[in-house]
Motif scaffolding. Structure first.
Motif, short mmCIF file in Angstrom:
data_model
loop_
_atom_site.label_atom_id
_atom_site.label_comp_id
_atom_site.label_asym_id
_atom_site.label_seq_id
_atom_site.Cartn_x
_atom_site.Cartn_y
_atom_site.Cartn_z
N PRO A 190 5.29 -5.36 -3.40
CA PRO A 190 6.38 -4.40 -3.16
C PRO A 190 6.27 -3.13 -4.01
O PRO A 190 6.60 -2.05 -3.54
CB PRO A 190 7.65 -5.18 -3.54
CG PRO A 190 7.28 -6.60 -3.46
CD PRO A 190 5.83 -6.68 -3.78
N LEU A 191 5.76 -3.26 -5.22
CA LEU A 191 5.57 -2.07 -6.06
C LEU A 191 4.48 -1.16 -5.49
O LEU A 191 4.61 0.06 -5.49
CB LEU A 191 5.23 -2.47 -7.49
CG LEU A 191 6.38 -2.98 -8.34
CD1 LEU A 191 5.87 -3.37 -9.71
CD2 LEU A 191 7.47 -1.95 -8.46
N ALA A 192 3.41 -1.75 -4.99
CA ALA A 192 2.35 -0.97 -4.37
C ALA A 192 2.85 -0.29 -3.11
O ALA A 192 2.54 0.88 -2.85
CB ALA A 192 1.16 -1.86 -4.05
N PHE A 193 3.63 -0.99 -2.32
CA PHE A 193 4.22 -0.42 -1.11
C PHE A 193 5.11 0.77 -1.45
O PHE A 193 5.03 1.83 -0.83
CB PHE A 193 5.01 -1.50 -0.36
CG PHE A 193 5.67 -1.00 0.88
CD1 PHE A 193 4.94 -0.81 2.04
CD2 PHE A 193 7.03 -0.73 0.90
CE1 PHE A 193 5.54 -0.36 3.19
CE2 PHE A 193 7.63 -0.26 2.04
CZ PHE A 193 6.90 -0.08 3.19
N ALA A 194 5.95 0.60 -2.47
CA ALA A 194 6.84 1.68 -2.90
C ALA A 194 6.05 2.88 -3.41
O ALA A 194 6.39 4.04 -3.12
CB ALA A 194 7.80 1.18 -3.97
N GLY A 195 4.97 2.64 -4.13
CA GLY A 195 4.15 3.73 -4.63
C GLY A 195 3.46 4.49 -3.51
O GLY A 195 3.38 5.72 -3.55
N VAL A 196 2.99 3.79 -2.51
CA VAL A 196 2.33 4.43 -1.37
C VAL A 196 3.33 5.26 -0.57
O VAL A 196 3.05 6.40 -0.17
CB VAL A 196 1.63 3.38 -0.48
CG1 VAL A 196 1.21 3.97 0.84
CG2 VAL A 196 0.45 2.80 -1.21
#
Length: 61
Positions: A8-14
């Protein structure tokens, strides 16, 4: 760090990177000197993100 939190953190960053590139494109477009590379980058991020969401991430052997 919890491993389940990384996706979820990677998704939010992208998504944040995609929104920032679109914002910067619109800002430079209004100034009369658009930086089209940010549009290309935003579209590339969107394609990769949608591909990742459609396939469900990594394949498990």
């Amino acid at each position: 760090m919890d491993p389940r939190l990384i996706r979820p953190l990677a998704f939010a960053g992208v998504v944040l990177a995609m929104l920032l590139s679109i914002w910067y494109l619109l800002k430079t477009y209004e100034e009369g000197n658009p930086r089209w590379i940010f549009l290309i980058m935003a579209l590339g991020i969107a394609v990769l993100l949608s591909q990742n969401l459609r396939t469900g991430g990594r394949r498990k052997d």
